[in-house]
Design an enzyme around this catalytic site. Structure first.
Site, PDB file in Angstrom:
ATOM      1  N   HIS A   1     116.420   3.453  29.244  1.00 12.63           N
ATOM      2  CA  HIS A   1     115.632   3.355  27.992  1.00 12.63           C
ATOM      3  C   HIS A   1     114.586   2.261  28.160  1.00 12.63           C
ATOM      4  CE1 HIS A   1     115.411   3.487  23.375  1.00 12.63           C
ATOM      5  NE2 HIS A   1     114.471   2.636  23.775  1.00 12.63           N
TER       6      HIS A   1
ATOM      7  N   HIS B   1     110.260   1.000  27.381  1.00 11.04           N
ATOM      8  CA  HIS B   1     108.907   1.177  26.830  1.00 11.04           C
ATOM      9  C   HIS B   1     107.904   0.605  27.825  1.00 11.04           C
ATOM     10  CE1 HIS B   1     110.456   2.341  22.877  1.00 11.04           C
ATOM     11  NE2 HIS B   1     111.436   1.504  23.173  1.00 11.04           N
ATOM     12  N   LEU B   2     107.035   1.474  28.313  1.00 13.07           N
ATOM     13  CA  LEU B   2     106.045   1.037  29.314  1.00 13.07           C
ATOM     14  C   LEU B   2     104.655   0.853  28.737  1.00 13.07           C
ATOM     15  CD1 LEU B   2     106.754   3.035  32.614  1.00 13.07           C
ATOM     16  CD2 LEU B   2     106.976   0.565  32.223  1.00 13.07           C
ATOM     17  N   ARG B   3     104.433   1.307  27.483  1.00 14.33           N
ATOM     18  CA  ARG B   3     103.085   1.249  26.893  1.00 14.33           C
ATOM     19  C   ARG B   3     102.103   2.049  27.763  1.00 14.33           C
ATOM     20  NH1 ARG B   3     106.259   0.113  22.847  1.00 14.33           N
ATOM     21  NH2 ARG B   3     106.686  -2.084  22.470  1.00 14.33           N
TER      22      ARG B   3
ATOM     23  N   ASN C   1     106.943   6.765  22.502  1.00 11.63           N
ATOM     24  CA  ASN C   1     106.323   6.270  21.251  1.00 11.63           C
ATOM     25  C   ASN C   1     105.019   5.533  21.515  1.00 11.63           C
ATOM     26  OD1 ASN C   1     107.755   4.088  22.413  1.00 11.63           O
ATOM     27  ND2 ASN C   1     108.003   3.069  20.448  1.00 11.63           N
TER      28      ASN C   1
ATOM     29  N   LYS D   1     113.279  12.661  22.200  1.00 10.30           N
ATOM     30  CA  LYS D   1     113.670  11.474  21.453  1.00 10.30           C
ATOM     31  C   LYS D   1     113.507  11.701  19.966  1.00 10.30           C
ATOM     32  CE  LYS D   1     114.691   7.100  20.802  1.00 10.30           C
ATOM     33  NZ  LYS D   1     114.028   5.873  21.218  1.00 10.30           N
TER      34      LYS D   1
ATOM     35  N   HIS E   1     117.314   7.360  18.136  1.00 11.74           N
ATOM     36  CA  HIS E   1     117.203   6.035  17.519  1.00 11.74           C
ATOM     37  C   HIS E   1     118.026   6.129  16.235  1.00 11.74           C
ATOM     38  CE1 HIS E   1     115.084   2.148  16.644  1.00 11.74           C
ATOM     39  NE2 HIS E   1     115.636   2.428  15.479  1.00 11.74           N
TER      40      HIS E   1
ATOM     41  N   HIS F   1     120.361   2.366  22.531  1.00  9.51           N
ATOM     42  CA  HIS F   1     120.556   0.950  22.184  1.00  9.51           C
ATOM     43  C   HIS F   1     121.602   0.769  21.072  1.00  9.51           C
ATOM     44  CE1 HIS F   1     117.519   2.284  19.368  1.00  9.51           C
ATOM     45  NE2 HIS F   1     116.533   2.130  20.199  1.00  9.51           N
TER      46      HIS F   1
ATOM     47  N   LEU G   1     114.511  -3.790  17.097  1.00  6.30           N
ATOM     48  CA  LEU G   1     115.215  -2.776  16.311  1.00  6.30           C
ATOM     49  C   LEU G   1     116.017  -1.873  17.243  1.00  6.30           C
ATOM     50  CD1 LEU G   1     112.459  -1.947  13.699  1.00  6.30           C
ATOM     51  CD2 LEU G   1     114.688  -3.011  13.257  1.00  6.30           C
TER      52      LEU G   1
ATOM     53  N   ASP H   1     115.690  -1.130  26.794  1.00  9.99           N
ATOM     54  CA  ASP H   1     114.814  -1.128  25.611  1.00  9.99           C
ATOM     55  C   ASP H   1     113.790  -2.261  25.707  1.00  9.99           C
ATOM     56  OD1 ASP H   1     113.756  -0.175  23.236  1.00  9.99           O
ATOM     57  OD2 ASP H   1     115.141  -1.314  21.979  1.00  9.99           O
TER      58      ASP H   1
ATOM     59  N   HIS I   1     105.204  -6.550  23.405  1.00 12.20           N
ATOM     60  CA  HIS I   1     104.129  -6.569  22.408  1.00 12.20           C
ATOM     61  C   HIS I   1     103.253  -7.788  22.708  1.00 12.20           C
ATOM     62  CE1 HIS I   1     105.676  -3.529  19.548  1.00 12.20           C
ATOM     63  NE2 HIS I   1     106.866  -3.941  19.930  1.00 12.20           N
TER      64      HIS I   1
ATOM     65  N   ALA J   1     108.662  -5.507  16.018  1.00 16.08           N
ATOM     66  CA  ALA J   1     109.983  -5.472  16.654  1.00 16.08           C
ATOM     67  C   ALA J   1     109.865  -5.090  18.116  1.00 16.08           C
ATOM     68  CB  ALA J   1     110.865  -4.459  15.925  1.00 16.08           C
TER      69      ALA J   1
HETATM   70  C1  NCD Z   1     110.534  -0.553  20.285  1.00 17.94           C
HETATM   71  C2  NCD Z   1     109.031  -0.623  20.545  1.00 17.94           C
HETATM   72  O1  NCD Z   1     108.437  -1.699  20.346  1.00 17.94           O
HETATM   73  O2  NCD Z   1     108.457   0.372  20.983  1.00 17.94           O
HETATM   74  N1  NCD Z   1     110.921  -1.715  19.546  1.00 17.94           N
HETATM   75  C3  NCD Z   1     112.167  -2.242  19.497  1.00 17.94           C
HETATM   76  O3  NCD Z   1     112.374  -3.194  18.745  1.00 17.94           O
HETATM   77  N2  NCD Z   1     113.151  -1.779  20.222  1.00 17.94           N
HETATM   78  C4  NCD Z   1     110.856   0.719  19.595  1.00 17.94           C
HETATM   79  C5  NCD Z   1     112.327   1.017  19.541  1.00 17.94           C
HETATM   80  O4  NCD Z   1     112.956   1.327  20.543  1.00 17.94           O
HETATM   81  O5  NCD Z   1     112.888   0.921  18.435  1.00 17.94           O
HETATM   82 ZN    ZN Z   2     113.294   1.617  22.432  1.00 18.31          ZN
END
Ligand code: NCD
Ligand code: ZN
Length: 349
Positions: A12, A14-16, A40, A98, A135, A173, A218, A246, A250, A262
């Site tokens: 899990h 997030h790579l943006r 996302n 997802k 989620h 998560h 989150l 996860d 940011h 988050a």
């Molecule tokens: C994630 C994100 O910033 O894309 N944020 C997080 O707090 N985990 C989104 C997510 O997995 O809820």
């Molecule tokens: Zn996530």
């Protein structure tokens, strides 16, 4: 002291995108052979074509010589067509779809508003065996923020699992003992990812000496009894629990704000932080299966054959790292991580 493990996977992540992705991708690609990349983005990846194009951008951003496989996910909406699910299954690089409840988290506005409307897509997923990554948080504003996972499991996830018992399901998560109990009690292919930060921190970390935006994620951190339940599940050897960071970077300014967003960035030291958590309960020998075997087995993918070696040697995390035209503050910024990545042997080609 050193430990050598089979090269792990992150189930899990997030790579943006764009320059932000180029900045964070090497941290993950060095440690992990594969990662499940979340969809996302803004706009979200709601079609197989968009997912494929994103995968190409990830591969193009990989530093030369790094061997890393992005495993892709489709973003479910109220209008995802069963045909899109079949296309996703037929596409070799997509490992799941997802489910974000609309409004639950970052870039979830286009997520699922009405679970009744995704039933055709879920039926198609069950039919073709495409895993659903969830989620699991209720979005009803009446529900206390610390109870959102439990409420979602009771109201949505448990009934959904009853309706589609053969649908492979990942409670992403997981943060509560109720979540752990749901996974343990569910029949069929039901698993959960566990983050390093939920193994290491409880909700006191949000308020240690003042409000701590870099500990906000989150689902939000929970009380100590839940952290202990997660740690117990992670080190138990139960194959239904596996590593998913996860890691969610940011820009510093978006976190240190009147409405801080988050997401905790952990990719800079992901495996090292899990090693700390496992070591804290004397269970380092259980780390390899949690990090490298359980997820691959759940998804029906081959286990990796390369290795990573960690040394028990503290190092100081920089105050921040470059992140496109901004900076990102990582977990433990300015403080020590007890394990260091020493060496990586990629799988033979
Ligand atoms: C994630 C994100 O910033 O894309 N944020 C997080 O707090 N985990 C989104 C997510 O997995 O809820
Ligand atoms: Zn996530």
């Amino acid at each position: 002291m050193d430990i050598t493990l089979t090269r792990p996977d992150d189930w899990h992540l997030h790579l943006r995108d764009g320059a932000q992705m180029a900045a964070v991708l090497p941290f993950t690609a060095r440690r992990f052979a594969r990662a499940v990349v979340m969809p996302n983005l803004d706009p979200p990846l709601t079609t197989v074509a968009a997912v494929r194009a994103y995968r190409e951008r990830i591969l193009a951003a990989l530093p030369a010589g790094m061997r890393f496989e992005p495993l892709m996910t489709l973003y479910l909406t109220d209008t995802t067509a069963p045909d899109e699910i079949r296309r996703a299954r037929a596409d070799g690089c997509i490992v799941g779809a997802k489910l974000y409840p609309a409004g639950a988290t970052t870039h979830s506005a286009a997520g699922v508003r009405d679970i009744g409307r995704v039933l055709p897509a879920l039926a198609a997923m069950e039919e073709v065996g495409l895993p659903l990554q969830v989620h699991a948080e209720a979005t009803d504003p009446e529900v206390d923020v610390f109870d959102r996972e439990r409420a979602f499991i009771e109201r949505v996830l448990a009934p959904l699992h009853e309706r589609f018992p053969a649908l492979p399901l990942v409670l992403e998560h997981v943060t509560t003992r109720e979540g752990v109990a749901f996974v343990r009690g569910a029949g069929g292919r039901v698993g959960a990812t566990i983050t390093a930060h939920h193994l290491l921190l409880n909700r006191n970390a949000l308020f240690a000496g003042g409000l701590r935006p870099h500990h906000h994620c989150l689902p939000v951190l929970k009380r100590e009894t839940h952290r202990r339940a997660l740690l117990e599940a992670a080190v138990s050897g139960d194959p239904r629990f596996f590593l998913g960071t996860d890691s969610a970077p940011h820009p510093r300014g978006a976190k240190e704000s009147g409405c801080g967003c988050a997401g905790i960035f952990t990719a800079h030291a992901a495996l090292e932080l899990y090693a700390e958590a496992f070591e804290s309960v004397g269970a380092l020998e259980r780390l390899e299966a949690f990090a490298a075997f359980h997820g691959a087995d759940f998804y029906g993918l081959a286990r990796n054959t390369g290795t990573v070696t960690l040394a028990r040697e503290g190092w100081t995390v920089p105050e921040d790292y470059p992140f496109g035209d901004a900076r990102v503050v990582a977990l433990r910024a300015g403080a020590t991580v007890a394990w260091r990545l020493l060496a990586v042997e990629a799988d033979p080609a």
